[in-house]
Motif scaffolding. Structure first.
Motif, PDB file in Angstrom:
ATOM      1  N   ASN A 134      -8.003  14.613  -6.608  1.00  0.00           N
ATOM      2  CA  ASN A 134      -6.695  14.897  -7.207  1.00  0.00           C
ATOM      3  C   ASN A 134      -5.860  15.898  -6.426  1.00  0.00           C
ATOM      4  O   ASN A 134      -4.832  16.365  -6.924  1.00  0.00           O
ATOM      5  N   GLU A 135      -6.260  16.245  -5.211  1.00  0.00           N
ATOM      6  CA  GLU A 135      -5.449  17.126  -4.376  1.00  0.00           C
ATOM      7  C   GLU A 135      -4.434  16.310  -3.584  1.00  0.00           C
ATOM      8  O   GLU A 135      -4.592  15.100  -3.385  1.00  0.00           O
ATOM      9  N   PHE A 136      -3.394  16.980  -3.134  1.00  0.00           N
ATOM     10  CA  PHE A 136      -2.378  16.309  -2.326  1.00  0.00           C
ATOM     11  C   PHE A 136      -1.681  17.321  -1.432  1.00  0.00           C
ATOM     12  O   PHE A 136      -1.697  18.524  -1.694  1.00  0.00           O
ATOM     13  N   TYR A 137      -1.079  16.810  -0.353  1.00  0.00           N
ATOM     14  CA  TYR A 137      -0.127  17.596   0.424  1.00  0.00           C
ATOM     15  C   TYR A 137       1.257  17.350  -0.171  1.00  0.00           C
ATOM     16  O   TYR A 137       1.609  16.227  -0.519  1.00  0.00           O
ATOM     17  N   GLY A 138       2.034  18.417  -0.270  1.00  0.00           N
ATOM     18  CA  GLY A 138       3.384  18.271  -0.797  1.00  0.00           C
ATOM     19  C   GLY A 138       4.256  19.387  -0.282  1.00  0.00           C
ATOM     20  O   GLY A 138       3.800  20.257   0.456  1.00  0.00           O
ATOM     21  N   ARG A 169       0.844  -1.208   0.000  1.00  0.00           N
ATOM     22  CA  ARG A 169       0.000   0.000   0.000  1.00  0.00           C
ATOM     23  C   ARG A 169       0.868   1.243   0.000  1.00  0.00           C
ATOM     24  O   ARG A 169       1.820   1.347   0.768  1.00  0.00           O
ATOM     25  N   TRP A 170       0.539   2.189  -0.898  1.00  0.00           N
ATOM     26  CA  TRP A 170       1.156   3.508  -0.907  1.00  0.00           C
ATOM     27  C   TRP A 170       0.095   4.548  -0.576  1.00  0.00           C
ATOM     28  O   TRP A 170      -1.015   4.501  -1.115  1.00  0.00           O
ATOM     29  N   SER A 171       0.420   5.490   0.280  1.00  0.00           N
ATOM     30  CA  SER A 171      -0.502   6.568   0.625  1.00  0.00           C
ATOM     31  C   SER A 171       0.297   7.850   0.801  1.00  0.00           C
ATOM     32  O   SER A 171       1.529   7.824   0.916  1.00  0.00           O
ATOM     33  N   LEU A 172      -0.395   8.976   0.829  1.00  0.00           N
ATOM     34  CA  LEU A 172       0.292  10.246   1.005  1.00  0.00           C
ATOM     35  C   LEU A 172       1.032  10.279   2.340  1.00  0.00           C
ATOM     36  O   LEU A 172       0.473   9.913   3.374  1.00  0.00           O
ATOM     37  N   ALA A 173       2.280  10.693   2.309  1.00  0.00           N
ATOM     38  CA  ALA A 173       3.037  10.893   3.551  1.00  0.00           C
ATOM     39  C   ALA A 173       2.580  12.205   4.168  1.00  0.00           C
ATOM     40  O   ALA A 173       2.640  13.261   3.532  1.00  0.00           O
ATOM     41  N   THR A 192       4.821  13.457  -1.563  1.00  0.00           N
ATOM     42  CA  THR A 192       5.625  12.324  -1.132  1.00  0.00           C
ATOM     43  C   THR A 192       4.683  11.231  -0.653  1.00  0.00           C
ATOM     44  O   THR A 192       3.695  11.505   0.031  1.00  0.00           O
ATOM     45  N   TRP A 193       4.989  10.005  -1.030  1.00  0.00           N
ATOM     46  CA  TRP A 193       4.168   8.843  -0.696  1.00  0.00           C
ATOM     47  C   TRP A 193       4.934   7.955   0.276  1.00  0.00           C
ATOM     48  O   TRP A 193       6.158   7.843   0.207  1.00  0.00           O
ATOM     49  N   VAL A 194       4.219   7.296   1.181  1.00  0.00           N
ATOM     50  CA  VAL A 194       4.829   6.373   2.118  1.00  0.00           C
ATOM     51  C   VAL A 194       4.272   4.984   1.847  1.00  0.00           C
ATOM     52  O   VAL A 194       3.068   4.802   1.643  1.00  0.00           O
ATOM     53  N   GLY A 195       5.172   3.989   1.815  1.00  0.00           N
ATOM     54  CA  GLY A 195       4.763   2.618   1.558  1.00  0.00           C
ATOM     55  C   GLY A 195       4.728   1.798   2.835  1.00  0.00           C
ATOM     56  O   GLY A 195       5.505   2.034   3.762  1.00  0.00           O
ATOM     57  N   HIS A 196       3.821   0.824   2.863  1.00  0.00           N
ATOM     58  CA  HIS A 196       3.714  -0.089   3.998  1.00  0.00           C
ATOM     59  C   HIS A 196       3.677  -1.528   3.491  1.00  0.00           C
ATOM     60  O   HIS A 196       3.118  -1.804   2.425  1.00  0.00           O
ATOM     61  N   ASP A 197       4.262  -2.433   4.267  1.00  0.00           N
ATOM     62  CA  ASP A 197       4.201  -3.842   3.913  1.00  0.00           C
ATOM     63  C   ASP A 197       2.962  -4.479   4.526  1.00  0.00           C
ATOM     64  O   ASP A 197       2.107  -3.796   5.112  1.00  0.00           O
ATOM     65  N   GLU A 198       2.849  -5.790   4.395  1.00  0.00           N
ATOM     66  CA  GLU A 198       1.662  -6.498   4.851  1.00  0.00           C
ATOM     67  C   GLU A 198       1.423  -6.351   6.347  1.00  0.00           C
ATOM     68  O   GLU A 198       0.293  -6.352   6.825  1.00  0.00           O
ATOM     69  N   SER A 199       2.521  -6.197   7.109  1.00  0.00           N
ATOM     70  CA  SER A 199       2.391  -6.052   8.559  1.00  0.00           C
ATOM     71  C   SER A 199       2.116  -4.623   8.986  1.00  0.00           C
ATOM     72  O   SER A 199       1.879  -4.355  10.166  1.00  0.00           O
ATOM     73  N   GLY A 200       2.174  -3.687   8.038  1.00  0.00           N
ATOM     74  CA  GLY A 200       1.970  -2.273   8.346  1.00  0.00           C
ATOM     75  C   GLY A 200       3.244  -1.490   8.546  1.00  0.00           C
ATOM     76  O   GLY A 200       3.206  -0.270   8.733  1.00  0.00           O
TER      77      GLY A 200
END
Length: 224
Positions: free
Chosen positions: A121-125, A104-108, A195-203
């Motif tokens: 389509n908005e984002f924090y950056g 999962r990728w989501s906004l950092a 910027t996006w933050v990724g998480h693995d299956e465990s979070g």
């Protein structure tokens, strides 16, 4: 719904080709990397030439202190009708924290930000005013900002000298050797970039990707 996250795996695969519209295309040609020390694990991102200082907010997600690679996605942008137009740009920068698969990728986000408050389509950056982005340990932003005030010109020359852009990561370390940032050219230049933050299956956090909106992504109205 906020801006949809990019296809990071494709963005960081050499040979990936994108149709950018208006007669432009982009191909991932190079994936240069540099090591970044994060002594506190508080990750921040900004334009180092104008953003380093006590007002840089770290992202909410904190990682284990350590040294991690920052990998750039360098694309060659070409125009079908003008071969002389071809040149390289940095499409994204990836701070790789883990080799575990990202599910999962989501906004950092920084403290006080909420993705639920964003429209379509908005984002924090972070804002870029000197054509440059960076990853940095938030605890080092003040000494590194002071150092850049004094020695910023050599870094700028290394990245943008001889009237051409050097699409390679560049780093600077404070005088005591504690803090460091890794900088890179920011796509087309100035603007605001997510910027996006990724998480693995465990979070657990797998990494952070700053995207410079060079190439189109699935599920979006436009690439920029």
């Amino acid at each position: 719904m906020p801006l949809v996250a990019p296809d990071v795996e494709r963005l960081f695969t050499a040979g990936t080709w994108y149709d950018c519209g208006r007669g432009l295309s982009a191909t991932v040609t190079n994936l240069p990397a540099a090591e970044l020390s994060l002594p506190t694990g508080q990750v921040a991102a900004c334009d180092p030439f104008v953003g380093l200082g006590d007002d840089v907010e770290p992202f909410v997600e904190v990682v284990d202190p350590g040294t991690y690679p920052v990998v750039l996605s360098v694309v060659e942008v070409a125009r079908e009708e003008d071969p002389s137009f071809a040149h390289e740009r940095v499409a994204a920068a990836w701070l790789k924290v883990s080799e575990e698969p990202t599910v999962r990728w989501s906004l950092a986000l920084t403290e006080g930000q909420s993705a639920e408050s964003l429209d379509d389509n908005e984002f924090y950056g972070y804002g870029v005013d000197a054509g440059t982005g960076c990853f940095v340990d938030a605890a080092g932003t003040i000494p590194l900002g002071d150092l850049l005030d004094e020695y910023g010109e050599p870094l700028a020359d290394a990245m943008y000298g001889e009237e051409s852009m050097n699409c390679l990561p560049a780093s600077m370390t404070d005088d005591e050797g504690r803090y460091q940032f890794v900088a890179f050219p920011s796509g087309w230049g100035d603007g605001s970039y997510p910027t996006w933050v990724g998480h693995d299956e465990s979070g657990a956090v797998t990494g952070f990707v700053t995207e410079f909106l060079i190439v189109p992504q699935p599920g979006r109205e436009s690439a920029a």
